[in-house]
Design a protein around this motif. Structure first.
Motif, PDB file in Angstrom:
ATOM      1  N   SER A 185      36.257  51.888  58.500  1.00 20.46           N
ATOM      2  CA  SER A 185      36.100  51.628  57.184  1.00 20.46           C
ATOM      3  C   SER A 185      36.450  52.604  56.293  1.00 20.46           C
ATOM      4  CB  SER A 185      34.716  51.966  56.644  1.00 20.46           C
ATOM      5  OG  SER A 185      34.110  52.947  56.961  1.00 20.46           O
ATOM      6  N   LEU A 186      36.462  53.758  56.591  1.00 17.95           N
ATOM      7  CA  LEU A 186      37.354  55.111  55.256  1.00 17.95           C
ATOM      8  C   LEU A 186      39.604  54.241  55.907  1.00 17.95           C
ATOM      9  CD1 LEU A 186      37.819  56.747  53.922  1.00 17.95           C
ATOM     10  CD2 LEU A 186      37.733  58.837  55.884  1.00 17.95           C
ATOM     11  N   ALA A 187      39.457  54.130  56.936  1.00 16.31           N
ATOM     12  CA  ALA A 187      41.042  53.343  56.808  1.00 16.31           C
ATOM     13  C   ALA A 187      41.192  52.901  56.299  1.00 16.31           C
ATOM     14  CB  ALA A 187      41.612  54.117  58.446  1.00 16.31           C
ATOM     15  N   ALA A 188      40.004  51.207  56.185  1.00 16.41           N
ATOM     16  CA  ALA A 188      40.184  50.089  55.219  1.00 16.41           C
ATOM     17  C   ALA A 188      40.229  50.605  53.916  1.00 16.41           C
ATOM     18  CB  ALA A 188      39.450  49.321  55.275  1.00 16.41           C
ATOM     19  N   ALA A 189      39.589  51.073  53.940  1.00 17.28           N
ATOM     20  CA  ALA A 189      39.361  51.393  52.483  1.00 17.28           C
ATOM     21  C   ALA A 189      40.690  51.939  51.877  1.00 17.28           C
ATOM     22  CB  ALA A 189      38.054  51.861  52.308  1.00 17.28           C
ATOM     23  N   ARG A 190      41.328  53.111  52.105  1.00 19.08           N
ATOM     24  CA  ARG A 190      41.819  53.838  52.167  1.00 19.08           C
ATOM     25  C   ARG A 190      43.394  52.751  51.683  1.00 19.08           C
ATOM     26  NH1 ARG A 190      41.758  59.287  54.970  1.00 19.08           N
ATOM     27  NH2 ARG A 190      40.320  60.210  53.553  1.00 19.08           N
ATOM     28  N   THR A 191      42.900  51.825  52.193  1.00 18.89           N
ATOM     29  CA  THR A 191      44.400  50.258  51.529  1.00 18.89           C
ATOM     30  C   THR A 191      44.140  49.896  50.562  1.00 18.89           C
ATOM     31  OG1 THR A 191      44.012  49.493  54.020  1.00 18.89           O
ATOM     32  CG2 THR A 191      45.464  51.250  54.334  1.00 18.89           C
ATOM     33  N   GLY A 192      43.039  49.945  50.605  1.00 23.92           N
ATOM     34  CA  GLY A 192      42.426  48.587  49.659  1.00 23.92           C
ATOM     35  C   GLY A 192      41.365  47.456  49.679  1.00 23.92           C
ATOM     36  N   ASP A 193      41.838  47.167  51.614  1.00 25.99           N
ATOM     37  CA  ASP A 193      42.209  45.721  52.059  1.00 25.99           C
ATOM     38  C   ASP A 193      40.430  45.427  52.418  1.00 25.99           C
ATOM     39  OD1 ASP A 193      44.124  45.938  52.952  1.00 25.99           O
ATOM     40  OD2 ASP A 193      44.007  46.613  54.661  1.00 25.99           O
ATOM     41  N   VAL A 194      39.729  45.055  51.446  1.00 25.62           N
ATOM     42  CA  VAL A 194      38.735  45.476  51.093  1.00 25.62           C
ATOM     43  C   VAL A 194      37.348  44.312  52.840  1.00 25.62           C
ATOM     44  CG1 VAL A 194      36.518  43.192  49.755  1.00 25.62           C
ATOM     45  CG2 VAL A 194      38.526  44.916  49.351  1.00 25.62           C
ATOM     46  N   GLN A 195      38.110  42.588  53.291  1.00 21.58           N
ATOM     47  CA  GLN A 195      37.565  42.344  54.236  1.00 21.58           C
ATOM     48  C   GLN A 195      37.966  43.586  56.148  1.00 21.58           C
ATOM     49  OE1 GLN A 195      35.848  39.233  54.379  1.00 21.58           O
ATOM     50  NE2 GLN A 195      36.286  39.456  51.679  1.00 21.58           N
TER      51      GLN A 195
END
Length: 285
Positions: A145-155
Motif C-alpha cells: 500500500s505504501l509503495a503504491a501510494a508513493r507512486t500515486g497509483d490509486v487503484q
C-alpha cells in the motif's frame, strides 16, 4: 452498531444541491424513499416510470440513479421482473442497515465510529494471536500500500489497502470480527461512489505509512501500540473524509455565488405514504 436513524429529504436542506449531478440527487432521494417506506431486502419497488413520478424526476435520470444503486449493491434489477431492494450480501447484516444513507454525514460518522471500535479490537487480537504467516501477509500488504501510494497509483493502493485490513481481521481469529470489517468496507465503498465517484478522501501516502506502523506493532506483539496506531489511522481517515466533504460543499457554494441558478428548481418529494403508480416491470437496460 446503533440503529440508523431515518433521514429527512435530501434536497430540502442543501442550497448547493441543484449543482450536483441529477442522478446523484435522485439516487439519494430513492434511498430516502426506501427508508421512509420501511422497505426491506427483497421488496419490490415501482417501475422506473413510477419512481420518476414519485421522486419528481425524469425517467432518464431515474434510470441512471437505479443503475448506480444497483452497481453499489443497494438495488437489484431483474429483467422482466422489476426493481427490488437488494438482499444483503451477508446474513449478519441487520435489516436496519439496509437504510444506510451513504451521503448522510450523521450516518458516515456512525460508520466510522463503529469502524474504530471494530478495527481497534482486530488489531489488538492480531498482535496477540497472529501466526508468522499472518504477520508476513500483514506486513507485505502494508508495504504494498505504501509503495503504491508513493507512486500515486490509486487503484493498486485500494487493492493493497483492502488486503491489509482483511489480513489484520484474519489474524484476529474471529469470523464475526472479520465479517464486520468486510461489511464496514462495503458501506464505506457506497459513500465513495456517491460522494467522490471512487476518488480517495485524503493522502494515500499518509495511510500507507500508518499501515506500516500498524503492521510493525502487530509483528512485535505490542497489542496496545497496535490499538493506538489503528485508532489514529481511522481518526486520520475521518478527518480527511470530513475535510473532503467540506471542500466539496465550499466549492459548490462558490459556484452558486457565480452562476445563475437553473430555471427549474429541484422537484420536491411527495409526502410519506404516497401510493406508487401501478406496474411491476422495468425497462431498465
Amino acid at each position: 452498531m446503533p440503529d440508523v436513524p431515518t433521514p429527512g429529504a435530501v434536497g430540502a436542506s442543501d442550497p448547493t444541491d441543484r449543482y450536483r449531478p441529477g442522478y446523484e440527487r435522485v439516487a439519494e432521494q430513492l434511498l430516502t424513499y426506501i427508508a421512509e417506506e420501511d422497505l426491506l431486502p427483497g421488496d419490490r419497488l415501482p417501475t422506473e416510470q413510477g419512481l420518476a413520478e414519485i421522486l419528481g424526476a425524469s425517467r432518464n435520470v431515474t434510470r441512471e440513479a437505479v443503475k448506480v444503486l444497483a452497481a453499489i449493491g443497494r438495488l437489484s434489477v431483474r429483467k422482466g421482473a422489476g426493481i427490488f431492494v437488494a438482499a444483503s450480501t451477508s446474513a449478519l447484516v441487520d435489516d436496519q442497515l439496509s437504510h444506510f444513507q451513504p451521503t448522510n454525514m450523521e450516518h458516515l460518522l456512525m460508520l466510522l465510529d463503529y469502524r474504530r471500535l471494530i478495527e481497534a479490537e482486530t488489531a489488538r487480537r492480531a498482535a496477540a494471536l497472529a501466526t508468522p504467516i499472518e504477520v508476513r501477509a500483514i506486513r507485505e500488504h502494508a508495504q504494498d500500500s505504501l509503495a503504491a501510494a508513493r507512486t500515486g497509483d490509486v487503484q493498486p493502493f485500494a487493492r493493497a489497502d483492502a488486503l491489509f485490513h482483511d489480513a489484520v481481521s484474519v489474524a484476529a481469529h474471529n469470523v464475526f470480527l472479520r465479517s464486520s470489517v468486510a461489511n464496514i468496507r462495503r458501506f464505506a465503498a457506497q459513500s465513495d461512489v456517491l460522494l467522490f465517484h471512487g476518488d480517495v478522501p485524503g493522502s494515500i501516502e499518509v495511510a500507507g505509512n500508518q499501515h506500516v506502523a500498524i503492521a510493525e506493532a502487530i509483528a512485535a506483539g505490542e497489542a496496545e501500540a497496535a490499538v493506538e496506531q489503528m485508532t489514529a489511522h481511522i481518526g486520520t481517515t475521518q478527518a480527511q473524509f470530513e475535510r473532503k466533504i467540506r471542500d466539496r460543499l465550499f466549492n459548490m457554494s462558490d459556484r452558486a455565488g457565480t452562476q445563475q441558478p437553473p430555471s427549474a428548481a429541484t422537484p420536491a418529494r411527495p409526502p410519506r405514504g404516497a401510493t406508487p403508480p401501478p406496474g411491476t416491470h422495468t425497462s431498465a437496460s
